[in-house]
Design an enzyme around this catalytic site. Structure first.
Site, PDB file in Angstrom:
ATOM      1  N   CYS A   8       4.243   9.161   6.820  1.00 46.72           N
ATOM      2  CA  CYS A   8       4.985   9.284   8.060  1.00 46.72           C
ATOM      3  C   CYS A   8       5.026  10.773   8.394  1.00 46.72           C
ATOM      4  CB  CYS A   8       6.397   8.762   7.873  1.00 46.72           C
ATOM      5  SG  CYS A   8       6.446   7.193   7.023  1.00 46.72           S
ATOM      6  N   TRP A  81       5.386   4.868   9.662  1.00 45.95           N
ATOM      7  CA  TRP A  81       4.229   3.960   9.590  1.00 45.95           C
ATOM      8  C   TRP A  81       4.513   2.981   8.462  1.00 45.95           C
ATOM      9  CZ3 TRP A  81       0.143   1.875   6.984  1.00 45.95           C
ATOM     10  CH2 TRP A  81      -1.020   1.585   7.709  1.00 45.95           C
ATOM     11  N   GLY A 108       7.856   8.657   2.080  1.00 43.79           N
ATOM     12  CA  GLY A 108       7.670   8.285   0.676  1.00 43.79           C
ATOM     13  C   GLY A 108       8.314   6.953   0.360  1.00 43.79           C
ATOM     14  N   GLU A 493     -21.297   5.519   2.231  1.00 47.39           N
ATOM     15  CA  GLU A 493     -20.472   6.245   3.187  1.00 47.39           C
ATOM     16  C   GLU A 493     -20.761   5.779   4.619  1.00 47.39           C
ATOM     17  OE1 GLU A 493     -17.914   7.876   3.160  1.00 47.39           O
ATOM     18  OE2 GLU A 493     -17.896   9.164   4.929  1.00 47.39           O
TER      19      GLU A 493
END
Ligand code: F6R
Length: 620
Positions: A8, A81, A108, A493
């Site tokens: 976030c 988020w 967190g 990738e």
């Protein structure tokens, strides 16, 4: 249900300006990371603590703020988020404590929040949201009331009871000057202005105001008070030094520079970013390599029993190329580990191992945990990071920055090429020091590194052709990417780029593996992107292409300039310039980055902020 939050955004301000516009601008700069709700808390001149928050974008928050009283000169703001549970107004930050006296923002996870919440409930606390963050603000309030202590002491005492990761900031009713902030395993930078302070989870978001930053360390608590010196202590209350660092970042580096998306800008910027990455590290006259992190720790590399790369995602793909480079030039055995697997399987680490942690953001939780495990086992840990001052950069014994500038697009592009370039320089240098690389080869590769900016510039000339080709394949549902040797990781990738931004399923494979199963997937609906540049496995890849062609598959081949043979079998050929074989992944990845970009834009995808993804994954 626990609402986990990935990367976030945090912004704060205390000074003479109105806090809200500063915070909103900072939050806008963090928008690229992806988020689902936003909010601010402002303490007004009369001491009132007002919180405004809503689901949606920062622009929704701005609308929500219209006509409201948010004129104070101290405030904190957040973009959230959530990965589990529904994002909504109530779960958005800031969270107020029970009394409404404290407002907190948090990045967190508090892992033991259920235990803490039950304990608080037994003291009569109730909770409006489902977040762990609301538990934390109430725990701080509870400590403050029961211990009758200062806010910073309450923060310290409360955080000692917390298991998990956090970067937090609090302001309080009636205090118009002071923010209290703390961190553990989640980044937090304090911007130093003239009699004013800024706070952010990413220093780059506040460079409009200052280039001087203090990066909080794990377990530190900062009292940030307008007009007063910054005061930092650890969780025991002992003073910690305040070390100010300069960030030389320009606003234009953060903006799109005329491109439609950050990703496209970052793809096209690669000649310059690689120039920055190489500058001062390969001396043009002598081709001497100067990587101070390696030179200062020469013995650790020379005596290394083994090198273990730990990384995630694109950085892990770069590490697979690093494995080839180091084994080839240094003759040291190399292992490449997903950091998330490494950390949980009780790995065998010897004190004479060298662990190389590769991370663009320098904040990836799994990679950081792998670094900590390796350090506690006594190994020497080297970081290859982009973000200066990031947690991994600080948590390793030594390292090399890739210096490619801020990468804003969620899909990593210029960081990948920067990482491989640093690994090439590292392998060359260690190989030279060990005497395992032949002088002629050393000079050829070092010269090719110096020429990378112009080689990549030529590879970017494929953009028009790739854009046209992308139209033809926009409606494919699946893709296979093939490569061998140095270009097998390039295939992985290329496939990852397509998946993450276009949402088309794509699989990267070593070309020879096709006949062991995946060739069963081939039909006219399954396009294959084959990297078939002139290298040691060229002819073998050509046979693999013919096998696919014989089964009705469509082939897009990335070939060396002037190639004749592959052209006979492939449906489409993209010609790229040649360089030494070990640097070919840097060239071949360019059309693959562009192919993913154009297919995704033709499909109308949000290229810079693809669904379900965040730029840095600071929780596991
Ligand atoms: C893919 C991508 C991710 C990251 C991964 C590791 O485009 O960006 O796969 O490579 O999350 O991130 P860092 O390098 O910041 O540790």
């Amino acid at each position: 249900m626990q609402f986990r939050e990935i990367m976030c955004g945090i912004v704060g301000y205390t000074g003479e300006r109105r806090a809200c516009p500063v915070i909103i601008k900072g939050l806008q700069r963090l928008e690229y990371r992806g988020y689902d709700s936003a909010g601010v808390a402002v303490c007004q001149e009369n001491g009132a603590l007002n919180v405004y928050k809503c689901k949606g974008k920062v622009s929704d928050l701005e609308r929500h703020l219209e006509g409201k009283d948010s004129s104070g000169t101290i405030g904190i703001g957040h973009t959230r988020w959530a990965t589990h549970g529904e994002p909504n107004d109530v779960n958005a930050h800031p969270h107020l404590s029970r009394s409404g006296n404290l407002a907190l923002i948090h990045n967190g996870i508090i892992e033991n929040f259920r235990v803490l919440r039950d304990a608080l409930r037994s003291h009569g606390f109730t909770f409006r949201s489902s977040t762990d963050s609301e538990v934390l603000v109430n725990l701080i309030e509870f400590v403050r009331e029961s211990e009758n202590c200062s806010l910073e002491d309450a923060v310290r005492i409360a955080l000692k009871q917390v298991v998990g990761a956090y970067a937090i900031a609090l302001i309080e009713k009636g205090n118009t000057t002071r923010i209290v902030a703390a961190r553990k395993s989640s980044p937090m930078a304090i911007g130093i202005g003239d009699g004013e302070y800024f706070l952010s989870s990413d220093a780059a978001s506040i460079i409009d105001y200052t280039q001087s930053f203090v990066y909080l360390k794990d377990g530190e608590v900062a009292v940030i008070e307008k007009g007063k010196p910054l005061h930092i202590t650890n969780l025991e209350g002992r003073e910690a030094p305040v070390s100010i660092q300069k960030l030389n970042l320009s606003i234009s580096q953060l903006e799109k520079g005329g491109f439609d998306h950050f990703m496209l800008k970052e793809i096209h910027e690669q000649p310059d970013t690689l120039g920055d990455c190489i500058r001062g590290r390969v001396i043009p006259e002598t081709r001497e390599i100067v990587l101070s992190g390696v030179l200062e720790n020469k013995e650790r590399f020379l005596k290394a029993r083994r090198i273990i790369f730990v990384a995630c995602g694109t950085s892990w793909h770069a590490a697979l190329i690093g494995e080839h480079l180091i084994e080839n030039m240094c003759r040291i055995p190399v292992e490449v580990e997903y950091a998330s697997e490494f950390r949980y399987r009780d790995p065998i680490i010897y004190p004479d191992d060298v662990i190389i942690a590769v991370s663009q953001s320098g904040e990836t939780a799994d990679t950081l945990a792998a670094v900590e495990i390796a350090r506690s086992a006594g190994a020497f840990v080297y970081g290859i990071c982009n973000v200066v001052g990031s947690s991994i950069a600080r948590g390793t014994d030594s390292g090399t920055y890739i210096h490619v500038g801020p990468e804003i697009g969620v899909a990593s592009t210029k960081a990948f090429t920067g990482q491989v370039t640093v690994m090439t320089m590292l392998a060359l240098l260690v190989g030279r020091l060990k005497g395992t690389v032949d002088s002629g080869y050393y000079h050829r590769v070092a010269q090719a590194v110096l020429e990378l900016p112009s080689t990549i510039r030529k590879a970017l000339e494929t953009a028009g052709q790739v854009a046209a080709l992308a139209r033809t394949f926009t409606y494919a549902h699946n893709f296979i990417y093939l490569g061998r040797g140095y270009n097998y990781p390039t295939a992985l990738e290329g496939a990852l780029k397509l998946k993450e931004i276009s949402y088309i399923h794509a699989e990267g494979l070593p070309a020879a593996e096709m006949k062991h199963g995946p060739i069963a997937l081939i039909d006219a609906e399954m396009p294959t992107v084959a990297i078939a540049t002139l290298d040691a496995t060229y002819e073998k890849t050509l046979s693999n292409i013919e096998e696919i062609k014989a089964r009705g598959g469509k082939i897009i081949a990335v070939v060396s300039d002037g190639d004749e043979l592959v052209r006979r079998s492939a449906d489409y050929c993209i010609e790229v310039p040649s360089t030494v074989e070990c640097l070919m992944p840097l060239v071949s990845i360019i059309p693959l980055q562009l192919l993913a970009y154009y297919i995704a834009t033709y499909k109308g995808r949000n290229v810079d902020q693809p669904r379900n993804l965040a730029k840095s994954v600071t929780v596991e």
